[in-house]
Motif scaffolding. Structure first.
Motif, PDB file in Angstrom:
ATOM      1  N   GLY A   1       0.809  -1.204   0.000  1.00 53.09           N
ATOM      2  CA  GLY A   1       0.000   0.000   0.000  1.00 53.09           C
ATOM      3  C   GLY A   1       0.848   1.261   0.000  1.00 53.09           C
ATOM      4  N   ALA A   2       0.409   2.221  -0.771  1.00 53.00           N
ATOM      5  CA  ALA A   2       1.103   3.504  -0.797  1.00 53.00           C
ATOM      6  C   ALA A   2       0.853   4.252   0.500  1.00 53.00           C
ATOM      7  CB  ALA A   2       0.623   4.322  -1.992  1.00 53.00           C
ATOM      8  N   ASP A   3       1.821   5.044   0.896  1.00 52.47           N
ATOM      9  CA  ASP A   3       1.702   5.845   2.106  1.00 52.47           C
ATOM     10  C   ASP A   3       0.645   6.928   1.888  1.00 52.47           C
ATOM     11  OD1 ASP A   3       2.023   7.514   4.291  1.00 52.47           O
ATOM     12  OD2 ASP A   3       4.204   7.334   4.303  1.00 52.47           O
ATOM     13  N   PRO A   4      -0.402   6.992   2.735  1.00 51.90           N
ATOM     14  CA  PRO A   4      -1.477   7.970   2.527  1.00 51.90           C
ATOM     15  C   PRO A   4      -1.182   9.335   3.128  1.00 51.90           C
ATOM     16  CG  PRO A   4      -2.039   6.563   4.362  1.00 51.90           C
ATOM     17  CD  PRO A   4      -0.713   6.071   3.854  1.00 51.90           C
ATOM     18  N   ALA A   5       0.091   9.654   3.386  1.00 49.72           N
ATOM     19  CA  ALA A   5       0.429  10.919   4.025  1.00 49.72           C
ATOM     20  C   ALA A   5      -0.072  12.109   3.216  1.00 49.72           C
ATOM     21  CB  ALA A   5       1.945  11.017   4.227  1.00 49.72           C
ATOM     22  N   GLY A   6       0.110  12.064   1.904  1.00 50.93           N
ATOM     23  CA  GLY A   6      -0.338  13.176   1.073  1.00 50.93           C
ATOM     24  C   GLY A   6      -1.844  13.336   1.096  1.00 50.93           C
ATOM     25  N   TYR A   7      -2.564  12.228   1.154  1.00 47.42           N
ATOM     26  CA  TYR A   7      -4.029  12.274   1.206  1.00 47.42           C
ATOM     27  C   TYR A   7      -4.487  12.962   2.495  1.00 47.42           C
ATOM     28  CZ  TYR A   7      -8.816  10.530   0.519  1.00 47.42           C
ATOM     29  OH  TYR A   7     -10.170  10.426   0.326  1.00 47.42           O
ATOM     30  N   ALA A   8      -3.885  12.575   3.623  1.00 46.63           N
ATOM     31  CA  ALA A   8      -4.241  13.195   4.903  1.00 46.63           C
ATOM     32  C   ALA A   8      -3.874  14.671   4.913  1.00 46.63           C
ATOM     33  CB  ALA A   8      -3.538  12.462   6.040  1.00 46.63           C
ATOM     34  N   GLN A   9      -2.778  15.017   4.285  1.00 45.73           N
ATOM     35  CA  GLN A   9      -2.363  16.419   4.215  1.00 45.73           C
ATOM     36  C   GLN A   9      -3.379  17.243   3.438  1.00 45.73           C
ATOM     37  OE1 GLN A   9       1.781  17.105   3.118  1.00 45.73           O
ATOM     38  NE2 GLN A   9       1.141  18.752   1.748  1.00 45.73           N
ATOM     39  N   LEU A  10      -3.845  16.729   2.316  1.00 46.60           N
ATOM     40  CA  LEU A  10      -4.864  17.435   1.542  1.00 46.60           C
ATOM     41  C   LEU A  10      -6.141  17.628   2.356  1.00 46.60           C
ATOM     42  CD1 LEU A  10      -4.479  15.729  -1.950  1.00 46.60           C
ATOM     43  CD2 LEU A  10      -3.922  18.106  -1.376  1.00 46.60           C
ATOM     44  N   PHE A  11      -6.531  16.578   3.079  1.00 46.80           N
ATOM     45  CA  PHE A  11      -7.761  16.667   3.867  1.00 46.80           C
ATOM     46  C   PHE A  11      -7.654  17.738   4.946  1.00 46.80           C
ATOM     47  CE2 PHE A  11      -9.651  15.413   7.955  1.00 46.80           C
ATOM     48  CZ  PHE A  11     -10.990  15.659   7.649  1.00 46.80           C
ATOM     49  N   ILE A  12      -6.568  17.737   5.716  1.00 43.91           N
ATOM     50  CA  ILE A  12      -6.434  18.721   6.800  1.00 43.91           C
ATOM     51  C   ILE A  12      -6.400  20.134   6.234  1.00 43.91           C
ATOM     52  CG2 ILE A  12      -4.782  19.632   8.481  1.00 43.91           C
ATOM     53  CD1 ILE A  12      -6.450  17.439   9.615  1.00 43.91           C
ATOM     54  N   GLY A  13      -5.711  20.338   5.124  1.00 44.42           N
ATOM     55  CA  GLY A  13      -5.671  21.667   4.529  1.00 44.42           C
ATOM     56  C   GLY A  13      -7.046  22.167   4.161  1.00 44.42           C
TER      57      GLY A  13
ATOM     58  N   SER B   1      -5.166  -2.520  -2.922  1.00 40.44           N
ATOM     59  CA  SER B   1      -4.198  -2.120  -3.941  1.00 40.44           C
ATOM     60  C   SER B   1      -3.353  -0.935  -3.515  1.00 40.44           C
ATOM     61  CB  SER B   1      -4.938  -1.769  -5.236  1.00 40.44           C
ATOM     62  OG  SER B   1      -5.717  -0.591  -5.067  1.00 40.44           O
ATOM     63  N   GLY B   2      -3.781  -0.240  -2.464  1.00 40.43           N
ATOM     64  CA  GLY B   2      -3.048   0.946  -2.041  1.00 40.43           C
ATOM     65  C   GLY B   2      -3.281   2.141  -2.932  1.00 40.43           C
ATOM     66  N   GLY B   3      -4.317   2.082  -3.774  1.00 41.99           N
ATOM     67  CA  GLY B   3      -4.569   3.185  -4.688  1.00 41.99           C
ATOM     68  C   GLY B   3      -5.756   4.043  -4.315  1.00 41.99           C
ATOM     69  N   SER B   4      -6.500   3.654  -3.297  1.00 47.47           N
ATOM     70  CA  SER B   4      -7.666   4.427  -2.872  1.00 47.47           C
ATOM     71  C   SER B   4      -7.634   4.605  -1.359  1.00 47.47           C
ATOM     72  CB  SER B   4      -8.968   3.709  -3.284  1.00 47.47           C
ATOM     73  OG  SER B   4      -9.038   3.569  -4.684  1.00 47.47           O
ATOM     74  N   PHE B   5      -7.987   5.824  -0.908  1.00 43.45           N
ATOM     75  CA  PHE B   5      -7.946   6.139   0.518  1.00 43.45           C
ATOM     76  C   PHE B   5      -9.241   6.812   0.935  1.00 43.45           C
ATOM     77  CE2 PHE B   5      -3.590   6.664  -1.178  1.00 43.45           C
ATOM     78  CZ  PHE B   5      -2.966   5.632  -0.504  1.00 43.45           C
ATOM     79  N   THR B   6      -9.513   6.768   2.238  1.00 39.87           N
ATOM     80  CA  THR B   6     -10.638   7.473   2.833  1.00 39.87           C
ATOM     81  C   THR B   6     -10.278   7.843   4.264  1.00 39.87           C
ATOM     82  OG1 THR B   6     -12.244   6.217   1.516  1.00 39.87           O
ATOM     83  CG2 THR B   6     -13.080   7.374   3.448  1.00 39.87           C
ATOM     84  N   VAL B   7     -10.533   9.073   4.625  1.00 40.89           N
ATOM     85  CA  VAL B   7     -10.384   9.476   6.026  1.00 40.89           C
ATOM     86  C   VAL B   7     -11.577   8.903   6.780  1.00 40.89           C
ATOM     87  CG1 VAL B   7     -10.311  11.417   7.634  1.00 40.89           C
ATOM     88  CG2 VAL B   7      -9.090  11.549   5.446  1.00 40.89           C
TER      89      VAL B   7
END
Length: 310
Positions: free
Chosen positions: A74-86, A165-171
């Motif tokens: 799985g890809a690291d979701p750090a960027g996804y969480a960063q977008l959400f908090i912003g 797959s590590g390609g989809s994330f959800t907070v």
């Protein structure tokens, strides 16, 4: 003659019976062996062996190879969480249709928007993911730092779920304010040898960094054979001055240049200048002696086509 033939017939009877009995025993033994072999090879073979004759040998079907399923890392979701908090920190329940609010809700459909008071400080000027950790399969915790115009920094822990797959994330839940990461201890530097400021090595790295950062003269003449490196373009600074040079090897501080092939690693601290001021910079450089001069063999803090190494 008749009596002789009769006696032979009486003798042949028990003999024939004995032969037939031995044949029956042999068939029983073969049947047992067939059954034992079928049990060892599986239930399908067992059924075939029972239905077939005792002298028939049936090969068990080859077992199908086991299907191996691999899960993509799985890809690291750090960027996804960063977008959400912003987006979340710049949104409000009073304006749930704004672009920021709609974006935050698209990343976290089940998370409520904040409700800042009138006149509250504006959203952060920058948001950065500083740490991520995988808790369980598909479950992550990401720490995101939000910096505000007044210098205040807040850290938020964001729970994120990832698919196989590590390609989809959800907070998956509302963020929580947490303490920032602890400051790590600084390991002892390997650069413990002071290189004389007036020596040939200090002059070589100073001239090289001057060309590298100001674009004056190009860098090729300072490079060891086989090293490919381009100057920073466009040139960010107008002048570069060496403040200190530290080395790992004692050979870097020796008078004169040692024999060909001698290599050293140095840490160069420089002061770069441009129209906006002065900037302290540092570079780790590998050098190699050749023909009585030092040549750059590696630039750890730069970019080179072959990794900056000869």
């Amino acid at each position: 003659m008749s009596s002789g033939k009769a006696s032979e017939g009486r003798a042949a009877g028990p003999m024939a019976a004995g032969i037939e009995l031995e044949r029956m025993r042999r068939r029983v033994r073969l049947s047992r062996l067939a059954l034992l072999g079928a049990v060892a090879t599986g239930p399908v073979a067992l059924g075939v062996a029972v239905l077939s004759g005792p002298t028939t040998v049936v090969a068990a079907p080859a077992a199908k190879p086991a299907t191996v399923r691999t899960t993509a890392v799985g890809a690291d979701p750090a960027g996804y969480a960063q977008l959400f908090i912003g987006a979340w920190l710049r949104s409000s329940t009073d304006d749930a249709t704004s672009a920021q609010a709609r974006f935050a809700q698209s990343l976290a459909p089940d998370v409520d928007l904040p409700d800042p008071a009138a006149g509250a400080h504006p959203g952060p000027v920058s948001v950065s993911a500083v740490r991520s950790a995988q808790r369980d399969a598909g479950q992550w915790a990401v720490t995101v730092a939000a910096q505000y115009a007044d210098g205040q920094v807040r850290y938020f822990a964001v729970p994120v779920a990832a698919d196989e797959s590590g390609g989809s994330f959800t907070v998956t839940g509302a963020p929580g304010v947490v303490a920032g990461p602890n400051r790590a201890g600084v390991p002892e530097s390997p650069y413990s040898v002071t290189v004389p400021a007036e020596g040939g090595l200090s002059s070589a790295v100073g001239e090289f960094l001057g060309a590298y950062l100001t674009g004056s003269g190009g860098v090729d003449r300072y490079l060891a054979p086989g090293v490919r490196l381009s100057s920073v373009s466009p040139a960010p600074y107008t002048a570069v001055g060496v403040q200190q040079v530290l080395a790992v090897e004692e050979a870097a501080a020796a008078e004169g240049v040692p024999g060909d092939g001698t290599t050293v690693r140095v840490l160069v601290q420089v002061e770069a200048r441009d129209g906006a001021g002065r900037w302290p910079l540092a570079y780790e450089i590998g050098l190699k002696a050749r023909s009585g001069r030092w040549e750059v063999a590696a630039l750890e803090s730069g970019t080179a086509g072959n990794g900056g190494r000869s």
